[in-house]
Design an enzyme around this catalytic site. Structure first.
Site, mmCIF file in Angstrom:
data_model
loop_
_atom_site.group_PDB
_atom_site.id
_atom_site.type_symbol
_atom_site.label_atom_id
_atom_site.label_comp_id
_atom_site.label_asym_id
_atom_site.label_seq_id
_atom_site.Cartn_x
_atom_site.Cartn_y
_atom_site.Cartn_z
ATOM 1 N N ARG A 59 -8.354 2.917 -14.160
ATOM 2 C CA ARG A 59 -8.582 4.018 -13.200
ATOM 3 C C ARG A 59 -9.979 4.620 -13.343
ATOM 4 N NH1 ARG A 59 -2.573 6.441 -13.889
ATOM 5 N NH2 ARG A 59 -1.632 5.246 -12.208
ATOM 6 N N LYS A 77 15.685 -2.383 -5.537
ATOM 7 C CA LYS A 77 16.667 -1.670 -4.712
ATOM 8 C C LYS A 77 16.319 -1.605 -3.235
ATOM 9 C CE LYS A 77 18.234 1.693 -8.114
ATOM 10 N NZ LYS A 77 18.092 3.140 -8.402
ATOM 11 N N GLY A 119 3.319 -0.578 -6.946
ATOM 12 C CA GLY A 119 4.199 -0.875 -8.070
ATOM 13 C C GLY A 119 4.121 -2.262 -8.659
ATOM 14 N N GLY A 148 2.513 5.045 -5.657
ATOM 15 C CA GLY A 148 3.329 5.908 -4.797
ATOM 16 C C GLY A 148 2.638 6.224 -3.482
#
Ligand code: AMP
Length: 405
Positions: A35, A207, A363, A386
């Site tokens: 980062r 999911k 992710g 996110g």
């Protein structure tokens, strides 16, 4: 709105929101500086123009004000090194530190800054006002610089004081995205709003519930949606398949059917894995075999897409002009179940080589692409987990809206 590249920072103090939320070990050494490196081009451009830089960031999730563990002072030596690579013939950049992001020391130092000086402010989240998006706090921060640059894509989905609210205290022309943020926004826009067809979205991961909004948004844009990973089995069961011990969200069976129906109505092709690599337990040493994804034997579970699915998906990917990839095809953390994700990475790389635009974001697919060494073989790998997910869901990100408005 000004663009960062066109702006001349000579004699200006640029207040730059970066995402320096890096992992530190027990000795406060940085274990992954990705980062920090991502923000370097923005910082260097300002310094090269003859400006000075005031950096603000958060680090971790401090609960009760100043905490040694979350102090940004631990980053000063490494930031100094990164800004002064050996052999570089530019002036030496000096990194200063202010132990309170809005205290007197910060303002005095900021006022006296000279070109080639960089002031790193202490962790913004030592003030609760940061995450609350407090206006008075944002206004105090805004007084530190002449120009506001947002280069923290990772927090662009949060309406915090330093990421969004602060922008209102700068006039148009004095607030802009940094280079990292510009790259992220341009890539996401290229995929979502300027895509060349065929446009294939590859959605995987654990999911269905995490990905419903993304799939719904992509149904408006994609020609093909590949569904892999654990979430594929909820779709199989919903259509009457036998999935044995595979991952399934029983409360999402109807959702899966509704998504399939919507796709059919819109003419979007949904591709589910025809076969799976199955295992007798969720374990790196499990016994494995292959089976049709809708007829998995009792006691077994699907942990990766199978060889036929690999070929089926690779063919769809290779004829695509635009590719968006979010989520792995299997349990790629275990060697026995990473073949599907690797095959997809290879197909995305081939399509990219043949002229497709490919964006990997959000992710674990980013982790997989990095782990397998494909980072340079795709068009863009997003740094904002996110934030990129919310972008894919079609939401307006506060950090972007604040600059654009
Ligand atoms: P996500 O964060 O939703 O993208 O999910 C990523 C996780 O999904 C990874 O940790 C994978 O190991 C996991 N995953 C992928 N495929 C499967 C599968 N077939 N069964 C269980 N977990 C899976």
């Amino acid at each position: 709105m000004s663009t960062f590249s066109q702006y001349n920072f000579k004699g200006q103090k640029a207040l730059v929101r970066v995402d320096f939320n890096v992992p530190l070990n027990d000795q406060y050494a940085i274990t992954d500086d990705t980062r920090m490196r991502a923000a370097l081009p923005t910082i260097q451009k300002i310094l090269n123009d003859g400006g000075s830089v005031i950096l603000m960031s958060h680090l971790g999730r401090p609960k009760d004000g100043p905490t040694e563990k979350y102090s940004l002072k631990h980053l000063v030596p490494h930031l100094t090194e990164l800004l002064n690579p050996p052999g570089e013939r530019t002036p030496k950049a000096t990194v200063l530190f202010a132990n309170d992001c809005i205290g007197e020391q910060a303002f005095l130092t900021a006022n006296m800054m000279k070109p080639w000086e960089v002031l790193l402010l202490e962790n913004l989240r030592f003030y609760k006002e940061e995450e609350k998006g407090d206006e008075a706090f944002a206004q105090k921060l805004s007084k530190l610089g002449d120009v506001y640059v947002n280069d923290a894509f990772g927090t662009a989905h949060r309406a915090h004081a330093s990421t969004a609210v602060i922008a209102k205290f700068f006039p148009a022309g004095k607030k802009m995205f940094g280079l990292l943020m510009e790259g992220e926004v341009a890539s996401a826009e290229k995929v979502l709003h300027e895509s060349q067809k065929p446009f294939t979205a590859i959605i995987g991961g654990a999911k269905v519930s995490d990905k419903i909004l993304i799939i719904e948004n992509l149904l408006e844009r994609a020609t093909d949606i590949i569904i892999g990973g654990g979430m594929a089995y909820t779709f199989e069961k919903a259509q009457g398949g036998k999935i044995a011990k595979s991952l399934c969200e029983d409360d999402r069976l109807q959702t899966a059917l509704d998504l399939l129906k919507k796709a059919e109505a819109k003419g979007v092709r949904i591709h589910l894995p025809s076969d799976s690599v199955i295992a007798d337990k969720f374990d790196a040493q499990a016994q494995t075999s292959t089976a049709p994804s809708n007829n998995i034997p009792d006691g077994w579970m699907g942990l990766d897409i199978g060889p036929m699915a690999c070929e089926q998906f690779a063919n769809v990917i290779k004829r695509s002009k635009t590719i968006l990839w979010n989520g792995p095809m299997g349990v790629f953390e275990m060697e026995k179940f990473q073949h599907g994700t690797k095959t997809i990475a290879t197909a995305v790389a081939t399509a990219t080589q043949n002229g497709a635009f490919s964006l990997v974001g959000g992710g674990d697919s980013v982790a997989a692409v990095n782990q397998f060494g494909f980072t340079d073989k795709v068009s863009y790998v997003s740094t904002g987990g996110g934030a990129m997910l919310e972008y894919f869901e079609g939401k307006e990100l506060p950090g972007i809206a604040a600059i654009n408005s």
